[in-house]
Design an enzyme around this catalytic site. Structure first.
Site, PDB file in Angstrom:
ATOM      1  N   ASN A   1       3.725  -6.775   0.286  1.00  0.00           N
ATOM      2  CA  ASN A   1       3.662  -7.382  -1.037  1.00  0.00           C
ATOM      3  C   ASN A   1       4.975  -8.129  -1.244  1.00  0.00           C
ATOM      4  OD1 ASN A   1       4.048  -7.861  -3.857  1.00  0.00           O
ATOM      5  ND2 ASN A   1       2.442  -6.388  -4.326  1.00  0.00           N
TER       6      ASN A   1
ATOM      7  N   GLU B   1       0.554 -10.806  -3.707  1.00  0.00           N
ATOM      8  CA  GLU B   1       1.359 -11.385  -4.787  1.00  0.00           C
ATOM      9  C   GLU B   1       2.178 -12.575  -4.306  1.00  0.00           C
ATOM     10  OE1 GLU B   1       2.570  -9.160  -8.477  1.00  0.00           O
ATOM     11  OE2 GLU B   1       3.032  -7.650  -6.959  1.00  0.00           O
TER      12      GLU B   1
ATOM     13  N   ASP C   1      -1.998  -3.945  -0.774  1.00  0.00           N
ATOM     14  CA  ASP C   1      -1.464  -3.179  -1.897  1.00  0.00           C
ATOM     15  C   ASP C   1      -2.655  -2.665  -2.700  1.00  0.00           C
ATOM     16  OD1 ASP C   1      -0.340  -2.192  -4.200  1.00  0.00           O
ATOM     17  OD2 ASP C   1       0.858  -3.963  -4.652  1.00  0.00           O
TER      18      ASP C   1
ATOM     19  N   ASN D   1      -2.488  -0.323  -5.007  1.00  0.00           N
ATOM     20  CA  ASN D   1      -2.085   0.132  -6.339  1.00  0.00           C
ATOM     21  C   ASN D   1      -2.678   1.503  -6.672  1.00  0.00           C
ATOM     22  OD1 ASN D   1      -0.173  -1.510  -7.743  1.00  0.00           O
ATOM     23  ND2 ASN D   1      -1.692  -3.161  -7.782  1.00  0.00           N
TER      24      ASN D   1
ATOM     25  N   ASP E   1       0.890   1.042  -0.543  1.00  0.00           N
ATOM     26  CA  ASP E   1       0.458   0.006   0.403  1.00  0.00           C
ATOM     27  C   ASP E   1      -0.181   0.705   1.604  1.00  0.00           C
ATOM     28  OD1 ASP E   1       1.950  -2.543  -0.775  1.00  0.00           O
ATOM     29  OD2 ASP E   1       3.339  -0.839  -0.844  1.00  0.00           O
TER      30      ASP E   1
ATOM     31  N   ASP F   1      10.056  -5.572  -4.401  1.00  0.00           N
ATOM     32  CA  ASP F   1      10.122  -4.138  -4.668  1.00  0.00           C
ATOM     33  C   ASP F   1       9.251  -3.324  -3.714  1.00  0.00           C
ATOM     34  OD1 ASP F   1       7.867  -5.194  -5.839  1.00  0.00           O
ATOM     35  OD2 ASP F   1       8.365  -4.573  -7.875  1.00  0.00           O
ATOM     36  N   HIS F   2       8.571  -3.985  -2.803  1.00  0.00           N
ATOM     37  CA  HIS F   2       7.823  -3.338  -1.721  1.00  0.00           C
ATOM     38  C   HIS F   2       8.555  -3.568  -0.400  1.00  0.00           C
ATOM     39  CE1 HIS F   2       3.794  -2.876  -3.830  1.00  0.00           C
ATOM     40  NE2 HIS F   2       4.451  -3.675  -4.658  1.00  0.00           N
TER      41      HIS F   2
END
Length: 258
Positions: A7, A34, A147, A149, A218, A247-248
């Protein structure tokens, strides 16, 4: 085949970080989430110079997914998740690469919970599970990567207590994820590290990265024939610590004999 998910959280703003990782890690196939750009603004040229072909389902400012292939052009089989023609969010793309059908997904976050976004998350998950079942029944080697989530269990987060009202930990998406595994998919990272979950995401809030307070959202799910080929794997945590990083962190596995 080295297969990865990342991501990137804005590909044009983090292109240098991505290119640096591609050069050092040399994955054969990468699923990006993203990307946050339209197809027209996707950096095809820079990635081609780095040795990667790409297929994209872009969207301005939000969402967006892409599949990269080293030294090859992925063959697109699907650019959206079936089941809802009115769903305009760019969250799924599917392509054949090196004899493997790869589905790249960015499952809805679902926050705030409860509410319409959580309802959308669950409706999307239901459609995804139905498509996954059809892919599994096809008999083709398939990897569903991205991802999700979803924090599958309480063991997959540093401390679930402060996240109980977050959509990522609710019983419904956890049940949907468990239902996927019951179809016959293998969670590659969980299989490689039983009892020792590998964090893939650290929020930028409250020094969570600095204190290694992460979670596993993930995932790389493999059809049974690919699961038999699962070799090494891991999380490239150092990428998360670079200046201006997503942030991943990238997550990768190796499929032997491909």
């Amino acid at each position: 085949m080295k297969l990865a998910t990342f991501n990137i959280n804005g590909i044009n703003g983090r292109l240098d970080n991505l290119l640096r990782w591609l050069e050092t890690a040399a994955p054969d196939v990468v699923c990006l989430q993203e990307i946050k750009v339209t197809d027209e603004r996707f950096p095809f040229g820079a990635l081609e110079r780095a040795g990667y072909g790409a297929v994209v389902r872009g969207q301005k400012s939000y969402h967006g997914v892409a599949i990269l292939a080293r030294g090859a052009e992925p063959v697109v089989t699907r650019r959206r998740l079936p089941g809802d023609p009115g769903d305009a969010e760019a969250r799924y793309v599917e392509a054949a690469v090196g004899g493997v059908l790869v589905g790249c997904l960015y499952l809805p976050n679902g926050n705030p919970w409860p509410g319409p976004r959580f309802d959308y998350k669950q409706a999307w998950f239901e459609r995804f599970n139905a498509h996954a079942a059809a892919l599994l029944a096809s008999g083709h080697p398939v990897a569903l990567v991205g991802d999700y989530n979803v924090v599958p269990t309480d063991a997959d987060i540093y401390n679930p207590a402060s996240w109980r009202t977050n959509a990522l930990l609710q019983p419904e998406p956890r049940a949907s994820y468990a239902a996927l595994l019951e179809q016959g998919w293998t969670d590659a990272l969980a299989a490689l590290f039983p009892g020792a979950p590998q964090w893939t995401f650290w929020t930028n809030m409250r020094q969570r990265w600095a204190n290694d307070k992460g979670m596993r959202i993930d995932h790389l799910l493999l059809s049974p024939d690919l699961a038999e080929r699962l070799g090494d794997g891991g999380v490239d945590r150092e990428v998360r610590g670079r200046p201006g990083a997503s942030d991943h962190a990238p997550v990768w596995i190796e499929l032997e004999g491909l």
